[in-house]
Design a protein around this motif. Sequence first.
Motif, PDB file in Angstrom:
ATOM      1  N   ASN A   8      16.301  -2.175  13.746  1.00 39.62           N
ATOM      2  CA  ASN A   8      15.696  -1.474  12.607  1.00 39.62           C
ATOM      3  C   ASN A   8      16.687  -1.163  11.490  1.00 39.62           C
ATOM      4  O   ASN A   8      16.790  -0.033  11.012  1.00 39.62           O
ATOM      5  N   ASP A  23       6.798   2.665  21.483  1.00 39.72           N
ATOM      6  CA  ASP A  23       6.749   1.374  20.810  1.00 39.72           C
ATOM      7  C   ASP A  23       5.700   0.480  21.467  1.00 39.72           C
ATOM      8  O   ASP A  23       5.633   0.361  22.699  1.00 39.72           O
ATOM      9  N   ASN A  63       2.753  -6.491  10.162  1.00 41.73           N
ATOM     10  CA  ASN A  63       3.597  -6.484   8.974  1.00 41.73           C
ATOM     11  C   ASN A  63       4.941  -7.155   9.239  1.00 41.73           C
ATOM     12  O   ASN A  63       5.471  -7.109  10.351  1.00 41.73           O
ATOM     13  N   PRO A  65       8.787  -6.944   8.607  1.00 48.40           N
ATOM     14  CA  PRO A  65       9.702  -5.870   8.200  1.00 48.40           C
ATOM     15  C   PRO A  65      10.803  -6.299   7.241  1.00 48.40           C
ATOM     16  O   PRO A  65      11.378  -5.462   6.546  1.00 48.40           O
ATOM     17  N   GLY A  96       5.417  -1.593  16.142  1.00 50.16           N
ATOM     18  CA  GLY A  96       6.059  -0.307  15.894  1.00 50.16           C
ATOM     19  C   GLY A  96       5.636   0.781  16.857  1.00 50.16           C
ATOM     20  O   GLY A  96       4.934   0.543  17.844  1.00 50.16           O
ATOM     21  N   ASP A 109       0.600   1.499   7.890  1.00 47.10           N
ATOM     22  CA  ASP A 109       1.881   1.883   7.302  1.00 47.10           C
ATOM     23  C   ASP A 109       2.950   2.181   8.350  1.00 47.10           C
ATOM     24  O   ASP A 109       4.102   2.467   7.998  1.00 47.10           O
ATOM     25  N   THR A 110       2.574   2.119   9.637  1.00 51.78           N
ATOM     26  CA  THR A 110       3.557   2.340  10.698  1.00 51.78           C
ATOM     27  C   THR A 110       4.638   1.261  10.628  1.00 51.78           C
ATOM     28  O   THR A 110       4.323   0.068  10.659  1.00 51.78           O
ATOM     29  N   PRO A 111       5.897   1.638  10.507  1.00 56.23           N
ATOM     30  CA  PRO A 111       6.958   0.628  10.369  1.00 56.23           C
ATOM     31  C   PRO A 111       7.059  -0.242  11.624  1.00 56.23           C
ATOM     32  O   PRO A 111       7.068   0.277  12.743  1.00 56.23           O
ATOM     33  N   THR A 113       8.903  -2.516  14.449  1.00 53.64           N
ATOM     34  CA  THR A 113      10.220  -2.476  15.083  1.00 53.64           C
ATOM     35  C   THR A 113      10.799  -3.877  15.069  1.00 53.64           C
ATOM     36  O   THR A 113      10.119  -4.835  15.438  1.00 53.64           O
TER      37      THR A 113
END
Length: 286
Positions: A8, A23, A63, A65, A96, A109-111, A113
């Motif tokens: 990350n 996670d 998504n 990253p 994530g 919107d959860t980032p 990993t």
Amino acid sequence: MSRIVYVNGTYLPDEQATISIFDRGFLFADGVYEVTSVLDGKLIDFDGHATRLQRSLSELDMNTPVTMETLLEINRELVARNDITDGLVYLQITRGAAADRDFAFPDPDTPPTIVLFTQNKPGLADSPAAKTGIKVISIEDQRWGRRDIKTVQLLYPSMGKMMAKAAGADDAWMVEDGAVTEGTSNNAYIVKGNTIITRQLSHDILHGITRAAVLRFAREAQMKVEERAFTVEEAKAADEAFVTSASSFVMPVVEMDDAPIGTGTPGPVAARLREIYLEESRKTAI
């Protein structure tokens, strides 16, 4: 000296690397991965792996990253920091860590990993198995249907490896409706006469990056390629067989279910394709 890994956005010693117990890769195998080979300190087929990674993420509505340009920089930095001449770079991206365990996807919107680490494999291209060949067994393919997505759902392939080990073999070829799909961590091929036969692309198999390159090189070398399913019986009656993957390149298969394939020794087609693949891939490594 500690191995340096990437978690990350941070480079750190592997013993200091942590992720959340929430996670989704850990809880649900909700993640994808790629393995890129390193030869002579350079990345093999990076663009192919990056393209497939983007496809896997898209198929799972996950998504991305980092940009692919940044990903290349991270790969190169890890190779340099860990002084890798020959080896592998493993990449994993998960959906994530949500606030709690829930089958439903977390907020978009959860980032995600992102984790990368290297594996040092001196002499990776000079594996003794390439000269002796490997033995496989056939097992039922019990994986989920979207094998074209390179997810971290690898329990059944891992079980297949152990089935092979228990049978005194090196790997297992998975079989569905009488036809071979692929190996536990590789694409499968047979050679009959002057024709290379391998299963066509679909949801049934992983769209191998090494597979694509090897088939392209085979056609450029005027070898005949037929993309279709083949049966266990066809495999046992073949003149030779082999597998391809990012970590084994082109590896001959000399035995299936205790029956020799062809002469029971590595054949000329697999040997030539391995030679071509390594030579051409080294030319375009970055």
